[in-house]
Design a protein around this motif. Structure first.
Motif, PDB file in Angstrom:
ATOM      1  N   HIS A 213      42.776  23.869   9.755  1.00 13.87           N
ATOM      2  CA  HIS A 213      41.466  24.469  10.012  1.00 13.87           C
ATOM      3  C   HIS A 213      41.313  24.851  11.483  1.00 13.87           C
ATOM      4  CE1 HIS A 213      37.250  25.322   9.184  1.00 13.87           C
ATOM      5  NE2 HIS A 213      36.906  24.594  10.240  1.00 13.87           N
ATOM      6  N   LYS A 214      41.803  24.028  12.376  1.00 16.83           N
ATOM      7  CA  LYS A 214      41.687  24.312  13.810  1.00 16.83           C
ATOM      8  C   LYS A 214      42.476  25.557  14.182  1.00 16.83           C
ATOM      9  CE  LYS A 214      42.500  22.221  18.357  1.00 16.83           C
ATOM     10  NZ  LYS A 214      42.993  21.020  19.070  1.00 16.83           N
ATOM     11  N   ASP A 215      43.711  25.658  13.697  1.00 17.60           N
ATOM     12  CA  ASP A 215      44.526  26.836  14.003  1.00 17.60           C
ATOM     13  C   ASP A 215      43.964  28.092  13.359  1.00 17.60           C
ATOM     14  OD1 ASP A 215      46.716  25.710  15.597  1.00 17.60           O
ATOM     15  OD2 ASP A 215      47.178  24.577  13.795  1.00 17.60           O
ATOM     16  N   GLU A 216      43.363  27.941  12.196  1.00 16.75           N
ATOM     17  CA  GLU A 216      42.764  29.104  11.537  1.00 16.75           C
ATOM     18  C   GLU A 216      41.596  29.644  12.360  1.00 16.75           C
ATOM     19  OE1 GLU A 216      41.157  30.384   7.108  1.00 16.75           O
ATOM     20  OE2 GLU A 216      41.026  28.297   7.746  1.00 16.75           O
ATOM     21  N   GLU A 217      40.764  28.749  12.890  1.00 18.08           N
ATOM     22  CA  GLU A 217      39.665  29.201  13.732  1.00 18.08           C
ATOM     23  C   GLU A 217      40.181  29.886  14.990  1.00 18.08           C
ATOM     24  OE1 GLU A 217      37.054  26.008  14.585  1.00 18.08           O
ATOM     25  OE2 GLU A 217      36.116  26.003  12.593  1.00 18.08           O
ATOM     26  N   GLY A 218      41.232  29.348  15.584  1.00 22.71           N
ATOM     27  CA  GLY A 218      41.813  29.985  16.754  1.00 22.71           C
ATOM     28  C   GLY A 218      42.359  31.366  16.448  1.00 22.71           C
ATOM     29  N   PHE A 219      43.003  31.505  15.296  1.00 22.63           N
ATOM     30  CA  PHE A 219      43.526  32.812  14.890  1.00 22.63           C
ATOM     31  C   PHE A 219      42.399  33.822  14.699  1.00 22.63           C
ATOM     32  CE2 PHE A 219      44.512  35.714  11.380  1.00 22.63           C
ATOM     33  CZ  PHE A 219      45.649  36.347  11.878  1.00 22.63           C
ATOM     34  N   LEU A 220      41.325  33.402  14.033  1.00 23.63           N
ATOM     35  CA  LEU A 220      40.205  34.312  13.806  1.00 23.63           C
ATOM     36  C   LEU A 220      39.516  34.683  15.118  1.00 23.63           C
ATOM     37  CD1 LEU A 220      38.628  32.816  10.548  1.00 23.63           C
ATOM     38  CD2 LEU A 220      39.971  34.906  10.771  1.00 23.63           C
ATOM     39  N   ARG A 221      39.429  33.733  16.059  1.00 22.49           N
ATOM     40  CA  ARG A 221      38.828  34.058  17.355  1.00 22.49           C
ATOM     41  C   ARG A 221      39.662  35.117  18.080  1.00 22.49           C
ATOM     42  NH1 ARG A 221      37.995  28.254  17.797  1.00 22.49           N
ATOM     43  NH2 ARG A 221      35.783  27.758  17.518  1.00 22.49           N
ATOM     44  N   ASP A 222      40.969  34.924  18.083  1.00 24.15           N
ATOM     45  CA  ASP A 222      41.840  35.904  18.744  1.00 24.15           C
ATOM     46  C   ASP A 222      41.720  37.274  18.083  1.00 24.15           C
ATOM     47  OD1 ASP A 222      42.690  33.913  20.423  1.00 24.15           O
ATOM     48  OD2 ASP A 222      44.502  33.461  19.259  1.00 24.15           O
ATOM     49  N   LEU A 223      41.673  37.265  16.756  1.00 25.79           N
ATOM     50  CA  LEU A 223      41.587  38.532  16.044  1.00 25.79           C
ATOM     51  C   LEU A 223      40.253  39.227  16.297  1.00 25.79           C
ATOM     52  CD1 LEU A 223      43.212  40.271  14.078  1.00 25.79           C
ATOM     53  CD2 LEU A 223      42.100  39.102  12.186  1.00 25.79           C
ATOM     54  N   CYS A 224      39.175  38.469  16.281  1.00 25.08           N
ATOM     55  CA  CYS A 224      37.857  39.065  16.525  1.00 25.08           C
ATOM     56  C   CYS A 224      37.735  39.588  17.961  1.00 25.08           C
ATOM     57  CB  CYS A 224      36.757  38.041  16.236  1.00 25.08           C
ATOM     58  SG  CYS A 224      36.557  37.643  14.490  1.00 25.08           S
ATOM     59  N   GLU A 225      38.311  38.852  18.905  1.00 24.80           N
ATOM     60  CA  GLU A 225      38.251  39.326  20.294  1.00 24.80           C
ATOM     61  C   GLU A 225      39.026  40.632  20.452  1.00 24.80           C
ATOM     62  OE1 GLU A 225      38.316  37.372  24.739  1.00 24.80           O
ATOM     63  OE2 GLU A 225      38.806  36.187  22.960  1.00 24.80           O
ATOM     64  N   LEU A 226      40.142  40.750  19.744  1.00 22.62           N
ATOM     65  CA  LEU A 226      40.894  41.996  19.786  1.00 22.62           C
ATOM     66  C   LEU A 226      40.109  43.144  19.167  1.00 22.62           C
ATOM     67  CD1 LEU A 226      43.516  43.551  20.325  1.00 22.62           C
ATOM     68  CD2 LEU A 226      44.323  42.787  18.093  1.00 22.62           C
ATOM     69  N   LEU A 227      39.438  42.882  18.051  1.00 21.31           N
ATOM     70  CA  LEU A 227      38.636  43.929  17.407  1.00 21.31           C
ATOM     71  C   LEU A 227      37.469  44.344  18.303  1.00 21.31           C
ATOM     72  CD1 LEU A 227      38.535  42.650  13.705  1.00 21.31           C
ATOM     73  CD2 LEU A 227      39.876  44.532  14.631  1.00 21.31           C
ATOM     74  N   LEU A 228      36.870  43.389  18.983  1.00 19.96           N
ATOM     75  CA  LEU A 228      35.786  43.739  19.905  1.00 19.96           C
ATOM     76  C   LEU A 228      36.306  44.589  21.059  1.00 19.96           C
ATOM     77  CD1 LEU A 228      33.840  40.352  20.069  1.00 19.96           C
ATOM     78  CD2 LEU A 228      33.194  42.427  18.847  1.00 19.96           C
ATOM     79  N   TYR A 229      37.524  44.322  21.503  1.00 16.26           N
ATOM     80  CA  TYR A 229      38.119  45.146  22.559  1.00 16.26           C
ATOM     81  C   TYR A 229      38.297  46.582  22.091  1.00 16.26           C
ATOM     82  CZ  TYR A 229      41.712  47.057  25.626  1.00 16.26           C
ATOM     83  OH  TYR A 229      42.422  47.873  26.473  1.00 16.26           O
ATOM     84  N   LEU A 230      38.660  46.741  20.813  1.00 11.79           N
ATOM     85  CA  LEU A 230      38.891  48.091  20.291  1.00 11.79           C
ATOM     86  C   LEU A 230      37.592  48.819  19.964  1.00 11.79           C
ATOM     87  CD1 LEU A 230      41.874  47.377  17.860  1.00 11.79           C
ATOM     88  CD2 LEU A 230      41.981  48.342  20.158  1.00 11.79           C
ATOM     89  N   LEU A 231      36.547  48.072  19.620  1.00 14.70           N
ATOM     90  CA  LEU A 231      35.340  48.702  19.099  1.00 14.70           C
ATOM     91  C   LEU A 231      34.199  48.771  20.108  1.00 14.70           C
ATOM     92  CD1 LEU A 231      35.289  47.069  15.542  1.00 14.70           C
ATOM     93  CD2 LEU A 231      36.110  49.340  16.153  1.00 14.70           C
TER      94      LEU A 231
END
Length: 940
Positions: A213-231
């Motif tokens: 669960h901890k690694d999954e949250e970290g993965f989603l945070r990284d992914l969301c931060e990347l999407l925010l950078y693009l959008l």
């Protein structure tokens, strides 16, 4: 003394300069300056700290008070601050913008406002967040409009699903061979699954993301931060507070709950039932699921529900006709209870054996004639395997090749005669090709050079060789030897008689869906369902000439404890002179079945037209069911009495009259014969005669012979490699590759040169993985492929292709996207209120949901699919797909695969594949696999 001072001083300076260099004096001065400056700074800092401490201890500050004008100015500035104007347009479509604005409003209210107002009443921060979200959605919408989604939905999505299923199948195979039987099977299966994924993907393993669960949250945070950078605009993205707020809301408030729901096996089972809600419940599939399940918890849940229903029905105080229905339901529930108890006892006792071995003890096995086996794809596959094990595959292949040769030769000779009639002369070329083909068959199977050689008498072989040298071959030139080979396969104890006693024969019957119990409790003739009733209503039809008419209804009768449905038929017959006769007759469903068997036996051409209503396992005395059965039987007889039918089959009328006469119906078939007919009927309907398959082939003999060789497996020199592969067991010539085909994605093996038609590609892709057709022999697999190609073309493959494209366009239309947003809004915020986390459903309910989902999946499988690939293979494939969705870590993996594919399609200009490799490189399996590859390369 002055001289000595200057002397010694000068000497010291000279030695200092010689020792430390000419710039040493400057360094010395610099050091002295730094020492003095440092001391001064420390003194000031020390004094500042002490003075601040002293001021803090004072009762009042010595600083002058703030002027009143500054506070007044700040208040006036707050009053004059203009509100931020927000453009509510997001996607350019009002259908989507309205529900999307509501989603934004609800998300801000429930995830930010509830805690922000405890800190401040300033609305500007909330407005800025809303504006930022809208900017991101506008960028997302603009990008999605530029993407062609058809390849993603028709190819990438299917490939991801099929590859996921392949990984699961490999994990199941490893689990079946495991030695550590004490370890938890779920843990072992999940571990094997991600090991197989590592071998498949080579650089990616999602085990950490899917299990931690901890690694999954970290993965989603990284992914969301990347999407925010693009959008997001650069200014908004570089605002850390804004970025962190949005990242947490998207990652933990939206994506994580959504992934939790989509990966929940119970939610998937409910979704499957909802998707197939329009299909009627298949009772035979339900009973098969109960008898095939290996989960005692599922059986216990069904049994508990049955006991609950029995208690309720027995408590009812009813009278009249309703008591018959209740008794019927009670008997059906008792039957289900008995099945569950028997299966639970067998599982707990540890005496569970292979289902095929159990099926062999159900009763007398069906006997499939050899001539039927030779023209049925599925049956022929098992007979091929048996003959190959017996070392007699040459005889079987010879019979098949001759059958194809005869049909093709007849076709080409008829075409040659037609060309001669039209004045075209190509007879010499056709005869030459025909002779070459016949010589090819002779050399391949009957000559002294043939290896292996068909074992027949030498006399007809010698005569055949002389005919081939002197005369032009005819379609019947191989008939005598073919008949001898057929008789040998039929009567020789080593072949067909031994095949009927082999396990392969039992497996063949299972694939043909002919291994069933002799009867179910509560059959259509009322075995075991006891209650009183009487026939009601009648059947009526009026027609001209001598044709009878009927109309009717169904009732229930009880005869010495056996209950059955009785259909009352009122027949009107109008003679040529205008007079009419009228009488009543009563028939059971078994009478209709026996009559139908007689008609089909005498008029084989009616088999594809006349369809008798099928049987039902239980609850077959229900009023609604009897009413539907009555209408179906009415339609059946109406079709028999149709003037066009009578005109086409005038000899059919006596059979109909005999059935409708007011007398006891004399059944020509026994009960066992009727049950066998129920089993064999699908086999008969799926029989495809070789001549029918060859008739539709190209006109030229060369093309025709090539097609026949593809269909039948062996023909002339063109299939030399196939002959060596199947007879001499030489491996096929395939492109050399260091990668095992089972260790790569499914799309990597898709033959793009076969056909670029989307339905065919998708069908072949899914059928290979769902039903594991690779286990079939190459002859059957090639036939399945050819059959699917013919099916696509026969059903207007281009039209289907256009429909798929149109459906993708429909799924991505603004109206449908708006509907998706509304469903998301209503599911997360029903009636505008944030939905609470639903309580976990009771285990018994979840187990019954599993049974219902499996029954629904098995019930919607068309009989045509079973006839193509086999009933047992179909069941195993469907249950494998169901089992794949019962493990949440694996479901999470599939969700992330779909998400990654979606982002790669959405942003093709960015290096998302390389990014996902880096994000998933945290898995220890990736490091172990890399070290394993390095060690293996060093050994080489």
């Amino acid at each position: 003394m002055l001289l000595s001072i200057w002397g010694w001083g000068g000497l010291g300076v000279v030695l200092f300069l010689v020792t430390f260099g000419p710039f040493a004096i400057f360094y010395l001065a610099f050091y002295i300056f730094c020492f003095i400056g440092g001391g001064f700074a420390v003194t000031l800092l020390y004094g500042k700290i002490n003075s601040e401490k002293h001021l803090e201890k004072c009762e009042q500050s010595y600083l002058p008070p703030t002027q009143i004008g500054i506070l007044k100015t700040l208040d006036e500035m707050k009053l004059e601050m203009k509100p931020i104007k927000i453009d509510r347009r997001l996607t350019g479509s009002s259908f989507i913008d309205e529900p999307l604005q509501q989603v934004i409003q609800f998300a801000l209210r429930d995830y930010i406002q509830y805690w922000y107002y405890t800190l401040s009443e300033d609305e500007s921060f909330l407005l800025e967040i809303r504006q930022t979200l809208q900017n991101a959605l506008v960028q997302f919408s603009t990008r999605s409009k530029e993407v062609d989604w058809q390849p993603y939905f028709t190819t990438r999505l299917v490939d991801d699903f099929a590859t996921h299923l392949r990984v699961f199948r490999k994990a199941q195979d490893r689990l079946a061979d495991r030695e550590d039987k004490k370890r938890d099977i779920t843990e072992e299966l999940v571990d094997s699954f991600f090991e197989a994924e590592m071998e498949m993907e080579r650089k990616i393993c999602r085990d950490v993301v899917c299990t931690s669960h901890k690694d999954e949250e970290g993965f989603l945070r990284d992914l969301c931060e990347l999407l925010l950078y693009l959008l997001l605009p650069p200014g908004d993205f570089h605002n850390k507070n804004m970025r962190y707020f949005l990242r947490e809301v998207l990652a933990r408030g939206v994506l994580l709950p959504l992934i939790n729901q989509l990966s929940d096996p119970d939610y998937i089972n409910q979704f499957v039932i909802w998707m197939i809600r329009d299909s009627s419940c298949n009772y035979e599939a339900f009973m098969n699921i109960l008898k095939l399940t290996d989960k005692p918890a599922e059986l216990e849940a069904v049994k508990d529900k049955v006991l609950e229903e029995l208690q309720y029905l027995r408590s009812l105080d009813t009278a009249g006709d309703d008591i018959n229905v209740i008794k019927n339901q009670i008997n059906s529930l008792l039957f289900v209870k008995k099945v569950c108890e028997t299966r639970i006892q067998r599982l707990h006792s540890g005496k569970e054996v292979d289902a095929l071995k159990l099926a062999a003890n159900f009763g007398k096995l069906c006997v499939i004639p050899l001539d039927h086996i030779l023209i049925h794809n599925i049956a022929l596959q098992f007979f091929m395997d048996f003959m190959q094990a017996a070392g007699a595959q040459a005889e079987l292949f010879f019979w098949l090749t001759v059958e194809g040769y005869r049909v093709t030769a007849q076709q080409q000779l008829e075409a040659m005669q037609g060309q001669q009639t039209d004045g075209k002369k190509q007879s010499s070329a056709t005869k030459g090709l025909l002779k070459a083909a016949a010589l090819g068959v002779y050399e391949q199977y009957l000559s002294d050079k043939a290896s292996p050689r068909v074992q027949v008498d030498e006399a007809p072989v010698t005569t055949l060789g002389e005919k081939l040298q002197k005369d032009d071959p005819t379609p019947e030139i191989f008939d005598e030897i073919q008949k001898n080979v057929y008789d040998m396969m039929l009567r020789d104890e080593r072949y067909y008689p031994s095949f009927k006693q082999s396990p392969l024969y039992v497996r063949m019957l299972a694939e043909l869906d002919m291994l069933k119990e002799p009867s179910y409790r509560g059959s259509d003739d009322g075995d075991g369902e006891s209650f009183n009733g009487s026939p009601t209503g009648s059947i009526n039809l009026v027609t001209d000439a001598c044709l009878p008419g009927f109309w009717g209804a169904a009732g229930v009768c009880n005869d010495h404890g056996k209950t059955y449905a009785l259909y009352a038929i009122t027949v009107f017959r109008r003679s040529h002179d205008g007079s009419e006769d009228c009488w009543k007759t009563y028939r059971r469903y078994s009478d209709f079945h026996d009559f139908h068997m007689r008609v089909i036996e005498q008029f084989e051409n009616l088999a594809s037209i006349l369809k008798l209503p099928g049987k039902k396992t239980f609850n077959n005395m229900d009023r609604d069911f009897l009413e539907k059965r009555k209408k179906d039987l009415n339609t059946y007889l109406q079709l028999l009495l149709n003037p066009e039918m009578v005109k086409a089959c005038p000899t059919l009328i006596p059979y109909v009259y005999d059935f409708l006469e007011n007398k006891a119906y004399s059944k020509g078939k026994g009960e066992f014969a009727r049950k066998i007919d129920t089993f064999v009927n699908p086999l008969r309907s799926s029989m495809r005669n070789v001549s029918n398959a060859v008739k539709g082939l190209p006109d030229s003999l060369a093309e025709g012979m090539t097609k026949v060789s593809d269909n039948m497996g062996r023909m002339s020199e063109r299939l030399g490699q196939d002959i060596k592969q199947s007879i001499l067991k030489v491996p096929p010539l395939l492109p050399k590759s260091d990668i095992d085909p089972e260790h790569c994605r499914v799309s990597a093996q898709l033959d793009d040169n076969v056909d670029d038609n989307i339905p065919l590609r998708v069908m072949l892709l899914l059928m290979d993985e769902v039903f594991d057709l690779k286990e079939k022999n190459q002859w059957l697999r090639r036939n399945i492929k050819n059959l699917l190609q013919q099916l696509i073309r026969a059903t207007y493959g281009d039209t289907i292709n256009r429909k798929i494209v149109d459906h993708v366009d429909y799924l991505t239309s603004p109206e449908q996207v708006a509907d998706y947003v509304k469903k998301f809004r209503d599911s997360y915020w029903p009636n505008g209120i944030l939905a609470e986390t639903p309580p976990r459903r009771d285990k018994s309910i979840r187990m019954r949901t599993r049974i219902a989902a499996k029954t629904s999946l098995l019930g919607i499988m068309p009989d045509e699919l079973k006839h193509i690939i086999g009933a047992d293979t179909t069941r195993k494939g469907i249950l494998r797909v169901f089992d794949m969705f019962q493990y949440q870590p694996m479901n999470r993996r599939l969700v992330y695969v779909f998400l990654e594919g979606f982002l790669e399609t959405m942003f093709p200009q960015y290096k998302f594949p390389e990014l996902f490799v880096k994000l998933h490189s945290r898995s220890p399996r990736v490091h172990r696999y890399g070290q394993k590859l390095k060690s293996s390369s060093l050994k080489r």
